[in-house]
Design an enzyme around this catalytic site. Structure first.
Site, short mmCIF file in Angstrom:
data_model
loop_
_atom_site.label_atom_id
_atom_site.label_comp_id
_atom_site.label_asym_id
_atom_site.label_seq_id
_atom_site.Cartn_x
_atom_site.Cartn_y
_atom_site.Cartn_z
N ARG A 284 -1.13 31.98 24.10
CA ARG A 284 0.27 32.37 23.81
C ARG A 284 1.17 31.13 23.79
O ARG A 284 2.20 31.10 23.14
CB ARG A 284 0.78 33.43 24.81
CG ARG A 284 2.24 33.80 24.61
CD ARG A 284 2.63 35.17 25.20
NE ARG A 284 2.10 35.40 26.52
CZ ARG A 284 2.60 34.86 27.64
NH1 ARG A 284 3.65 34.06 27.60
NH2 ARG A 284 2.06 35.12 28.81
N LYS B 21 2.72 36.41 3.15
CA LYS B 21 2.90 36.47 1.70
C LYS B 21 2.12 35.33 1.02
O LYS B 21 0.93 35.21 1.22
CB LYS B 21 4.39 36.47 1.39
CG LYS B 21 5.21 37.49 2.22
CD LYS B 21 4.79 38.90 1.98
CE LYS B 21 5.61 39.99 2.64
NZ LYS B 21 6.10 39.82 3.98
N ASP C 67 15.25 31.48 4.82
CA ASP C 67 13.97 32.18 4.66
C ASP C 67 13.41 31.79 3.30
O ASP C 67 13.97 32.15 2.26
CB ASP C 67 14.20 33.70 4.77
CG ASP C 67 12.90 34.49 4.73
OD1 ASP C 67 11.94 34.02 4.10
OD2 ASP C 67 12.86 35.59 5.32
N TYR D 105 15.72 40.81 3.26
CA TYR D 105 14.66 41.79 3.53
C TYR D 105 15.19 42.87 4.51
O TYR D 105 15.95 42.56 5.44
CB TYR D 105 13.44 41.04 4.12
CG TYR D 105 12.37 41.97 4.63
CD1 TYR D 105 11.84 42.97 3.82
CD2 TYR D 105 11.91 41.85 5.93
CE1 TYR D 105 10.86 43.82 4.30
CE2 TYR D 105 10.92 42.69 6.42
CZ TYR D 105 10.41 43.68 5.60
OH TYR D 105 9.45 44.52 6.08
C1 4LM Z 1 8.25 43.07 1.54
N1 4LM Z 1 8.69 41.50 3.30
O1 4LM Z 1 9.31 42.66 1.01
P1 4LM Z 1 6.51 40.16 7.97
N2 4LM Z 1 11.17 37.59 5.11
C2 4LM Z 1 11.04 38.05 3.84
C3 4LM Z 1 10.21 39.15 3.60
O2 4LM Z 1 10.10 39.57 2.34
C4 4LM Z 1 9.54 39.77 4.67
C5 4LM Z 1 9.70 39.26 5.96
C6 4LM Z 1 10.52 38.16 6.14
C7 4LM Z 1 7.99 42.64 2.92
C8 4LM Z 1 7.18 43.31 3.79
C9 4LM Z 1 6.76 44.70 3.68
C10 4LM Z 1 11.78 37.40 2.76
C11 4LM Z 1 8.70 40.92 4.44
C12 4LM Z 1 9.01 39.85 7.15
O3 4LM Z 1 6.28 41.43 7.20
O4 4LM Z 1 7.03 40.44 9.35
O5 4LM Z 1 5.37 39.18 7.94
O6 4LM Z 1 7.72 39.37 7.20
O7 4LM Z 1 7.45 43.76 0.93
#
Ligand code: 4LM
Length: 411
Positions: free
Chosen positions: A68, A218, A193, A121
């Site tokens: 951790r 992603k 981001d 998001y």
């Molecule tokens: C989606 N997105 O859009 P985790 N920052 C951005 C994102 O698109 C996302 C996250 C953070 C999508 C998930 C279902 C610009 C997520 C959050 O999903 O926690 O790895 O990332 O389809």
């Protein structure tokens, strides 16, 4: 350290990104000379004796303690992504949201204020608008391209500006350098981001970002088999994040997931090239289709922030949003007609993915906030994958034809 490693370290600053995705951070000293990074799938690390254990806990001796708090496989990933983004250090997290929570909360206390770009998001929106509010931190969601609105939103207690560019889901862009100039000289950190771009297409540090965060789920991983996040910044900020919000709230990455992302990263450059080529072809197809009312893609000349391509970002990336002729039922009908393209959230995978933001990724928004952010009920988001572009287009074509026929019958 072998002569080979020394040579790599001397040259690495000159490496191009296509080389760094493969070599950066891979200075591991495996006793067997393994080429691939060893996976340290361990929760804890043995101390030679009690003095060593206490010295490590006291920070008097470098070395691992417990996964951790740090792990060699995770460290390799952190080093590689930090080098790609151009920062001193990085901290990997269990998810993108884990990274976003860790890199924001660390700088905040009750009574503070943050400014956030109006389209982000859905779960980031929920974190800032609902959870933070419960702990006495207020977020204002602002059109960050409106310099006056940004200026007016800043308060004495504003500690962070958080933005996404391109924005999820409709690819609005924010001029990072312009935001950075407005907040210059104040005690405010700028966090970007960079999930939609990856460091290969955009390096927000060059425009003045203090920290860059990713959903590594992603493009960075690229194979749809991991959820993870990572934040890059100064050594001081990253040490603070690792030593507080990550250590004590515990959204740390699994070493196995870090290992999978290290593997995925090696092909990031070639994957991004194909993603981008395919996205251009899909956007060109959609623009000329009579069943499509509007296409949102920064690569198109009519996109309001198209001028940022070639300056802030190298390419428009591989996510496209569109509005069909018709109503929300029409958009849903279209999604149900697709045969090859899976109806699934997420992006950056080998598979092209399609989804309906208003009822899926952006359902945490209130309907009013969605409307203000320009996220309509008829909007559909496509994350263009690595298949043959003709096959992606053929699937979209047959679904558009079917839904157009339905619309003509109902209208
Ligand atoms: C989606 N997105 O859009 P985790 N920052 C951005 C994102 O698109 C996302 C996250 C953070 C999508 C998930 C279902 C610009 C997520 C959050 O999903 O926690 O790895 O990332 O389809």
């Amino acid at each position: 350290m072998t002569a080979h490693h020394d040579k790599n370290n001397n040259n690495k600053k000159q490496w191009q990104l296509a080389t760094k995705v493969i070599h950066a951070g891979s200075g591991h000293d495996d006793p067997h000379g393994a080429l691939a990074s060893p996976l340290y799938q361990t929760s804890t690390f043995k101390f030679a004796d009690a003095d060593q254990g206490s010295a490590r806990f006291a920070g008097e001796e470098a070395g691992y303690i417990y996964s951790r708090l740090g792990n060699p496989t995770t460290h390799e990933l952190e080093t590689r992504v930090a080098e790609l983004e151009g920062y001193e250090a990085a901290a990997a997290a269990a998810t993108g949201m884990g990274a976003i929570a860790a890199c924001t909360m660390v700088f905040l206390r009750a009574g503070d204020h943050i400014v956030v770009s109006d389209a982000i998001y859905g779960c980031s929106f929920a974190l800032f608008s609902e959870l933070f509010e419960r702990f006495g931190v207020h977020a204002d969601f602002v059109d960050l391209n409106d310099t006056d609105a940004l200026q007016q939103s800043l308060q004495d207690n504003t500690r962070l500006v958080f933005l996404e560019t391109p924005a999820n889901p409709h690819l609005k862009l924010v001029d990072i350098a312009a935001v950075s100039q407005v907040i210059a000289g104040r005690d405010i950190r700028l966090i970007v981001d960079n999930t939609f771009m990856t460091p290969l297409l955009q390096q927000p540090k060059q425009q003045g970002a203090d920290l860059v965060v990713h959903s590594a789920t992603k493009f960075l991983n690229g194979h749809g088999d991991v959820v993870a996040g990572i934040v890059c910044g100064s050594a001081e900020d990253i040490a603070l994040i690792k030593g507080t919000t990550l250590k004590d709230m515990g959204a740390t990455i699994s070493p196995h997931d870090a290992w999978l992302i290290l593997r995925g990263l090696k092909t990031l450059d070639v994957r991004m090239q194909r993603h981008c080529e395919n996205a251009e072809k899909v956007a060109d197809f959609l623009v000329q289709h009579p069943g499509v009312r509007k296409v949102y893609y920064p690569g198109l000349a009519d996109h309001p922030h198209h001028h940022l391509i070639g300056t802030q970002m190298k390419h428009a990336g591989a996510v496209i949003a569109l509005e069909l002729e018709g109503d929300e039922a029409q958009a849903r009908y279209f999604l149900n007609q697709l045969q090859m393209i899976p109806l699934a959230v997420s992006l950056g995978d080998a598979e092209t993915l399609i989804q309906h933001p208003a009822s899926m990724t952006h359902s945490p928004y209130t309907p009013e906030a969605r409307q203000k952010a320009g996220i309509t009920d008829t909007l559909v988001r496509i994350a263009v994958g690595l298949e043959a572009a003709d096959d992606i287009i053929a699937d979209l074509q047959q679904a558009l034809t079917a839904s157009q026929q339905r619309w003509q019958q109902t209208a």
